[in-house]
Design an enzyme around this catalytic site. Structure first.
Site, PDB file in Angstrom:
ATOM      1  N   ARG A 165       0.831  -1.203   0.000  1.00 11.90           N
ATOM      2  CA  ARG A 165       0.000   0.000   0.000  1.00 11.90           C
ATOM      3  C   ARG A 165       0.870   1.258   0.000  1.00 11.90           C
ATOM      4  NH1 ARG A 165      -4.594   0.069   4.448  1.00 11.90           N
ATOM      5  NH2 ARG A 165      -2.868   0.658   5.806  1.00 11.90           N
ATOM      6  N   LYS A 179      -2.695   6.167   1.216  1.00 13.79           N
ATOM      7  CA  LYS A 179      -2.541   6.673   2.588  1.00 13.79           C
ATOM      8  C   LYS A 179      -1.661   7.921   2.613  1.00 13.79           C
ATOM      9  CE  LYS A 179      -2.486   4.491   7.148  1.00 13.79           C
ATOM     10  NZ  LYS A 179      -3.731   5.078   7.633  1.00 13.79           N
TER      11      LYS A 179
HETATM   12  N1  PLP Z   1      -9.427   4.058   6.597  1.00 14.76           N
HETATM   13  C1  PLP Z   1      -8.621   5.053   6.960  1.00 14.76           C
HETATM   14  C2  PLP Z   1      -8.942   6.426   6.498  1.00 14.76           C
HETATM   15  C3  PLP Z   1      -7.494   4.795   7.742  1.00 14.76           C
HETATM   16  O1  PLP Z   1      -6.688   5.774   8.122  1.00 14.76           O
HETATM   17  C4  PLP Z   1      -7.234   3.481   8.160  1.00 14.76           C
HETATM   18  C5  PLP Z   1      -6.049   3.169   8.953  1.00 14.76           C
HETATM   19  O2  PLP Z   1      -5.060   2.759   8.465  1.00 14.76           O
HETATM   20  C6  PLP Z   1      -8.115   2.463   7.752  1.00 14.76           C
HETATM   21  C7  PLP Z   1      -9.200   2.791   6.978  1.00 14.76           C
HETATM   22  C8  PLP Z   1      -7.868   1.045   8.140  1.00 14.76           C
HETATM   23  O3  PLP Z   1      -6.855   0.462   7.384  1.00 14.76           O
HETATM   24  P1  PLP Z   1      -6.001  -0.728   7.979  1.00 14.76           P
HETATM   25  O4  PLP Z   1      -6.950  -1.791   8.368  1.00 14.76           O
HETATM   26  O5  PLP Z   1      -5.126  -1.159   6.846  1.00 14.76           O
HETATM   27  O6  PLP Z   1      -5.254  -0.184   9.119  1.00 14.76           O
HETATM   28  C1  COI Z   2      -4.291   3.201  11.485  1.00 19.23           C
HETATM   29  O1  COI Z   2      -5.301   2.611  11.844  1.00 19.23           O
HETATM   30  O2  COI Z   2      -3.179   2.647  11.444  1.00 19.23           O
HETATM   31  C2  COI Z   2      -4.336   4.590  11.042  1.00 19.23           C
HETATM   32  O3  COI Z   2      -3.444   4.986  10.354  1.00 19.23           O
HETATM   33  C3  COI Z   2      -5.402   5.497  11.457  1.00 19.23           C
HETATM   34  C4  COI Z   2      -4.821   6.738  12.066  1.00 19.23           C
HETATM   35  C5  COI Z   2      -5.714   7.888  11.839  1.00 19.23           C
HETATM   36  C6  COI Z   2      -4.519   6.531  13.521  1.00 19.23           C
END
Ligand code: PLP
Ligand code: COI
Length: 345
Positions: free
Chosen positions: A85, A188
Site C-alpha cells: 500500500r 494513505k
Molecule cells: N481508513 C482510513 C482512512 C485509515 O486511516 C485506516 C487506517 O489505516 C483504515 C481505513 C484502516 O486500514 P487498515 O486496516 O489497513 O489499518
Molecule cells: C491506522 O489505523 O493505522 C491509522 O493509520 C489510522 C490513524 C488515523 C490513527
C-alpha cells in the site's frame, strides 16, 4: 524475553498516544538510490525549510501493530500488505517506492530494538508501528522533492477510541467530504487527514466518536469513517462492505471479510451501500482498522436523528464479537494462523 525486561508501564491504561521509545529506523533516498538504513535515537527530524513534505504535503504513512504472543514471540500482521500500500501511495504522490526488503527491515529492526516497549501478552495493548515517507530538501516550486526520508517509529498504544476495548462507538455523517472519486482517498497520503480534524470535531460535538463520510459525488453511499473502514451485518445475514474508489483499502477489513466467509460461513459482499435506503436492514455495524481494530458502531447520526443498531445501539452484537475474537486471536498467536498472516519479528 521475560516480563522483567519490559518497561515499567501501566499497559492496561494506555491510550492511543505517542510515547518516546528508544530507537527509530531511518533510510534516505538521494541521487536515485536508497541508503541501507540505520537505527537512531534522536526523535527530532532535522529537515530543510523548503521540504515539499512541509509545503505541499508530499508525504505518506502506514500503520500496523506488533503483538506479543503467549510464548513471547513478537508478531506483525500482514506487513507486506502495508508495504504494497505504501508503494501504491508513493507512486500516486510521485515519491520513490520503498523496496519491500528495506520496508520490512525497517519495521522489524524498529520493533526488535524497542522490544522492551512491546506490551506483554494479555495486556490488551500493542506496539503501534508507523512507517513514514517524506519528501525533503531544498525546493520552492510545485515539483517532487530532491530527496526522501523513510522512517519507522513505534509507540505502545491502547484502544483508539476513548470508550476503549471492544466497546460500542457512534458515528455522525459529515457535512464535509473526505476524498473525491478520482482523488487520493484510496492511498494513505497524510494530506487526506487534516480536513477530517474539523469534521471529527463536528461529529464529537454531536456526541459521536468520529465522522462518517458519504461518497462525495452523490452523498448517497457510505464511504468510510475518518480512520476506519465500515462493515455491516444485515438482515439478509450477509456481511457487506462499501465498494468505493475513494476509500482506503483497509488490511483489517480485507482480513475480516475473509474470516467471515471462511471461518464463519457468512456470505460477503463488497458493493456500494446506499445509507438512507438500506439503514433499516443494518443489524450490526463495525468500524475497522489497525488502530480501531473492530469497534462495533451502535448508532449513526444523519438527517437530524440517531439511527441505532444491535441492542438499541448499546450492545456488542454476536457477529462483531466473533469477528473481533477471531482477528485478535490470530494477531496475538492464540489461534493457529493457517493463512500465514502473522510474521515473527
Ligand atoms: N481508513 C482510513 C482512512 C485509515 O486511516 C485506516 C487506517 O489505516 C483504515 C481505513 C484502516 O486500514 P487498515 O486496516 O489497513 O489499518
Ligand atoms: C491506522 O489505523 O493505522 C491509522 O493509520 C489510522 C490513524 C488515523 C490513527
Amino acid at each position: 524475553m521475560n516480563a522483567q525486561e519490559k518497561k515499567p508501564i501501566d499497559w492496561k491504561n494506555l491510550g492511543f498516544d505517542y510515547t518516546k521509545t528508544d530507537f527509530r529506523f531511518t533510510a534516505r533516498y538521494s541521487n536515485g538510490a536508497w541508503s541501507k538504513g540505520e537505527l537512531i535515537t534522536d526523535e527530532v527530524m532535522h529537515m530543510h525549510e523548503g521540504s515539499p513534505a512541509l509545503h505541499y504535503a508530499q508525504q505518506c504513512f502506514e500503520g500496523m501493530k506488533a503483538q506479543t504472543a503467549e510464548d513471547g514471540r513478537i508478531l506483525l500482521f500482514r506487513p507486506k500488505l502495508n508495504c504494497e500500500r505504501m508503494r501504491n501511495t508513493s507512486r500516486r504522490l510521485s515519491m520513490p517506492e520503498v523496496p519491500e526488503e528495506l520496508f520490512l527491515k525497517g519495521v522489524k529492526e524498529a520493533v526488535r530494538a524497542n522490544s522492551a516497549w512491546v506490551p506483554p501478552f494479555g495486556s490488551g495493548a500493542s506496539l503501534y508501528v508507523r512507517p513514514l515517507l517524506i519528501g525533503i530538501g531544498e525546493n520552492m516550486g510545485l515539483r517532487p522533492a530532491p530527496e526522501y526520508e523513510f522512517r519507522v517509529i513505534v509507540s505502545p498504544v491502547g484502544p483508539y477510541y476513548k470508550s476503549g476495548g471492544l466497546s460500542v462507538i457512534s458515528l455522525a455523517v459529515s457535512d464535509f467530504d473526505r476524498a473525491a472519486p478520482h482523488g487520493t482517498g484510496d492511498v494513505k497520503a497524510g494530506a487526506n487527514y487534516p480536513g477530517g480534524l474539523y469534521a471529527t470535531r463536528k461529529a464529537q460535538e454531536l456526541g459521536a466518536n468520529e465522522a462518517l463520510y458519504l461518497d462525495s459525488a452523490e452523498r448517497r453511499y457510505i464511504d468510510e469513517a475518518g480512520s476506519a473502514n465500515i462493515i455491516i451485518f444485515n438482515k439478509e445475514k450477509k456481511l457487506i462492505t462499501p465498494k468505493s474508489s475513494a476509500i482506503l483499502p483497509s488490511i483489517t477489513r480485507r482480513s475480516l471479510m475473509t474470516l467471515a466467509s471462511e471461518e464463519m460461513g457468512l456470505e460477503t459482499e463488497d458493493r456500494p451501500i446506499e445509507l438512507r435506503k438500506e439503514v433499516k436492514s443494518f443489524v450490526e455495524v463495525g468500524a475497522c482498522g489497525t488502530a480501531a481494530v473492530l469497534s462495533p458502531v451502535g448508532k449513526i447520526w444523519f438527517d437530524e436523528a440517531w439511527h441505532s443498531f444491535y441492542g438499541n445501539g448499546e450492545e456488542v452484537g454476536p457477529v462483531m464479537q466473533e469477528l473481533y475474537d477471531l482477528l485478535r486471536e490470530i494477531q496475538s498467536g492464540e489461534k493457529a494462523d493457517s493463512r500465514g498472516w502473522t510474521v515473527e519479528v
